[in-house]
Design an enzyme around this catalytic site. Structure first.
Site, mmCIF file in Angstrom:
data_model
loop_
_atom_site.group_PDB
_atom_site.id
_atom_site.type_symbol
_atom_site.label_atom_id
_atom_site.label_comp_id
_atom_site.label_asym_id
_atom_site.label_seq_id
_atom_site.Cartn_x
_atom_site.Cartn_y
_atom_site.Cartn_z
ATOM 1 N N ASN A 153 11.785 5.489 -0.853
ATOM 2 C CA ASN A 153 13.004 5.528 -0.202
ATOM 3 C C ASN A 153 13.627 4.185 -0.362
ATOM 4 O O ASN A 153 14.922 3.963 -0.214
ATOM 5 C CB ASN A 153 12.950 5.881 1.201
ATOM 6 C CG ASN A 153 11.759 5.079 2.141
ATOM 7 O OD1 ASN A 153 11.225 4.233 1.488
ATOM 8 N ND2 ASN A 153 12.144 5.121 3.211
ATOM 9 N N GLY A 229 4.099 4.374 3.256
ATOM 10 C CA GLY A 229 4.247 5.421 3.227
ATOM 11 C C GLY A 229 3.673 6.429 4.367
ATOM 12 O O GLY A 229 3.969 5.833 5.610
ATOM 13 N N SER A 230 3.247 7.555 4.296
ATOM 14 C CA SER A 230 3.009 8.209 5.476
ATOM 15 C C SER A 230 1.548 7.976 6.331
ATOM 16 O O SER A 230 0.828 7.375 5.734
ATOM 17 C CB SER A 230 2.782 10.047 5.081
ATOM 18 O OG SER A 230 1.282 9.864 4.359
ATOM 19 N N GLY A 234 -2.040 6.555 4.949
ATOM 20 C CA GLY A 234 -2.283 5.510 5.370
ATOM 21 C C GLY A 234 -3.584 5.368 6.218
ATOM 22 O O GLY A 234 -4.564 4.390 5.935
ATOM 23 N N GLU A 251 2.429 0.000 6.323
ATOM 24 C CA GLU A 251 3.581 0.527 6.883
ATOM 25 C C GLU A 251 4.100 1.797 6.969
ATOM 26 O O GLU A 251 4.217 2.302 5.947
ATOM 27 C CB GLU A 251 4.852 -0.490 6.315
ATOM 28 C CG GLU A 251 4.738 -1.802 6.084
ATOM 29 C CD GLU A 251 4.794 -2.450 7.782
ATOM 30 O OE1 GLU A 251 5.307 -1.690 8.579
ATOM 31 O OE2 GLU A 251 5.075 -3.644 7.706
ATOM 32 N N CYS A 285 11.802 5.284 7.194
ATOM 33 C CA CYS A 285 10.971 5.172 8.125
ATOM 34 C C CYS A 285 11.588 4.756 9.349
ATOM 35 O O CYS A 285 11.099 4.894 10.625
ATOM 36 C CB CYS A 285 9.825 4.647 7.777
ATOM 37 S SG CYS A 285 9.892 3.051 7.119
ATOM 38 N N GLU A 465 4.947 -6.612 7.493
ATOM 39 C CA GLU A 465 5.617 -7.264 6.122
ATOM 40 C C GLU A 465 7.045 -7.775 6.423
ATOM 41 O O GLU A 465 7.696 -6.978 7.460
ATOM 42 C CB GLU A 465 5.535 -6.183 5.089
ATOM 43 C CG GLU A 465 4.010 -5.761 4.769
ATOM 44 C CD GLU A 465 3.963 -4.977 3.440
ATOM 45 O OE1 GLU A 465 4.902 -4.627 2.783
ATOM 46 O OE2 GLU A 465 2.625 -4.649 3.035
#
Ligand code: UN1
Length: 498
Positions: A153, A229-230, A234, A251, A285, A465
């Protein structure tokens, strides 16, 4: 014209995957537009890349950080020069509108300029020793080879959040771009190479997460994994890294809400929710996925939102007048539509959108209209699970306290927003909202690169981050004691005797 054949980038050279396989990267707004072919790599390719990064590490870590920063600054200048061209390529491969892909490249530029400055700081701490003639300080050290697994994304911004600080800290890296947006990473790494990042310091391996990602995770020479990501993936990453005591920075998902209180500036709140919910077609997100409204303004504000949402122009993001592009893939469109079906079956009232756009030019891509559910209750799945699409769930609450409880009623905690003119309530919201980011009178999206970015609960594992905190992720602390007394001094023991 033959499609461009992109290759892995290992040890400063472009090489095909050892598997010999490749896949096509197509424009989600017009699938007849082929951007190029990319390798489908296997574990051997990861091994080659990690070996190159490991070999390059001793030399790179020995380069003074400000000199590493100078290279990053030069890379950033290349991105500045090429911004428009890179934004167009990104719109073609990811779908989001040009204004947003320009923003994505700009986010990488901002991150690069910040990183160049940070290379001259990388602050440690100097503290007094409890003993005479003894110095004590803390400094930061590089760690080794980082593995980076990127989402689609933010095809350039997010790789830049990871690579720039990791390189400034003196690490080398192997990066796995998202399969859906690999060309942006190719261009980003090309800028680094042209700017003088030596061979082997950054390596790119394209392919599936289940193969390339897994191989990176498990590789004994990888010191840490940075993943965006998801939450499902994660957790898997944290598990594998945990077994090896490898650092990982995660994240993950979000189910972000915007609260609008009855005293808010409704026109401002309207602009906020439209941008937060439908910007990037909701594929952030940080997207606004829930709108929590106080009873007194519920009907009026819902009407305003629906009216604006219906007017949004959906289409190919290369057309400057388009406000919302397609979803990134057919798979993503199906996921979104599945959630719409779930919402309907849960009894929420669909007030706008809700079916794929397939007529005329829309038939060329994966378009879905802005979709709004009213009368959503807090425990419905569409109120709690991440959808990652242009679907907004509107929830009615009686008062401020209920609004906060509803906002917190999710396993995620990334971004959040409250619109009110009452400073007391705004401050209470800041205290009580469970999220890594809270906006007051601004939408849930729009984080700036020099501030910590990340969330609580299932949104991550405590790392941030972005900002100075990224440099804490990609470095190890070294505590140093220098005894210049010329004698053996014992801590605790010496100080205890008087
Ligand atoms: C993401 O959605 O993964 O604040 C990152 C924002 C952007 C970053 C989003 N600057 O929405």
């Amino acid at each position: 014209m033959a499609a461009k054949e992109y290759l892995n980038f290992i040890n400063g050279r472009y090489v095909p995957a050892r598997t010999g396989k490749s896949y096509e990267n197509r424009n989600p707004a017009d699938t007849s537009d082929l951007i190029g072919t990319f390798p489908v790599s296997g574990p051997e390719d990861v091994n080659d890349a990690v070996a190159a990064a490991k070999a390059a590490y001793p030399k790179w870590r020995a380069v003074p950080a400000p000199q590493r920063g100078e290279i990053i600054r030069r890379a950033t200048e290349i991105l500045i020069r090429r911004k428009e061209e890179l934004a167009r390529l990104m719109t073609r491969e990811m779908g989001k509108v040009l204004k947003e892909t320009r923003g994505d490249v700009q986010e990488a530029i901002d991150t690069g300029l910040y990183a160049a400055g940070e290379s001259r700081r990388l602050w440690g701490k100097v503290v007094p020793s409890e003993l005479p003639n003894k110095a004590a300080f803390v400094t930061r050290q590089p760690m080794g080879v980082w593995g980076m697994i990127c989402p689609w994304n933010f095809p350039m911004a997010i790789p830049s959040w990871k690579l720039f600080p990791a390189l400034i800290c003196g690490n080398t890296a192997v990066i796995k771009p998202a399969t859906l947006t690999p060309a942006s990473v190719h261009e980003f790494v090309l800028a680094l190479t042209e700017a003088g990042v030596p061979a082997g310091v950054v390596n790119v391996v394209y392919g599936e997460g289940s193969v390339v990602g897994e191989a990176l995770l498990n590789h004994p020479d990888i010191c840490g994994i940075s993943f965006t990501g998801s939450s499902v993936i994660g957790k898997r990453i944290a598990e594998v890294c945990g077994r090896q005591l490898k650092r990982c920075s995660l994240e993950l998902g979000g189910k972000n809400a915007q609260i609008v209180l009855k005293d808010a500036d409704l026109n401002l709140a309207l602009e906020g929710v439209i941008w937060g919910a439908f910007g990037t077609a909701g594929q952030r997100c940080t997207a606004t996925s829930r709108l929590i409204l106080e009873d007194e303004i519920y009907d009026r504000f819902l009407e305003m939102v629906v009216e604006r949402a219906k007017q949004l122009k959906v289409g190919n993001g290369l057309d400057e007048s388009v406000e919302m592009g397609p979803l990134v893939s057919e798979g993503q469109r199906q996921t979104v539509h599945r959630y719409v079906e779930i919402g309907k079956s849960e009894g929420a009232r669909l007030v706008c959108g809700g079916a794929p756009l397939t007529s005329g030019d829309y038939s060329r891509g994966y378009f879905y209209p802005p979709t709004i559910f009213a009368e959503v209750t807090p425990n419905m799945r569409i109120a709690r699970e991440e959808i990652f699409g242009p679907v907004l769930s509107v929830i009615r609450v009686r008062n401020f306290d209920e609004a906060i409880d509803v906002l917190n009623n999710t396993s995620y905690g990334l971004s959040s927003s409250i619109y009110t003119r009452d400073v007391n309530l705004a401050m209470k919201a800041i205290e009580r909202i469970e999220a890594g980011i809270t906006y007051v009178n601004a939408p849930t999206i729009g984080a700036e690169c020099h501030l910590p970015f990340g969330g609580v609960k299932e949104t991550g594992n405590g790392h941030r981050e972005g900002g100075w905190t990224a440099y804490e992720i990609f470095s190890e602390l070294k505590t140093v004691y220098i005894d210049y007394s010329g004698a053996l001094q014992k801590a605790q023991i010496d100080t205890a005797k008087d």
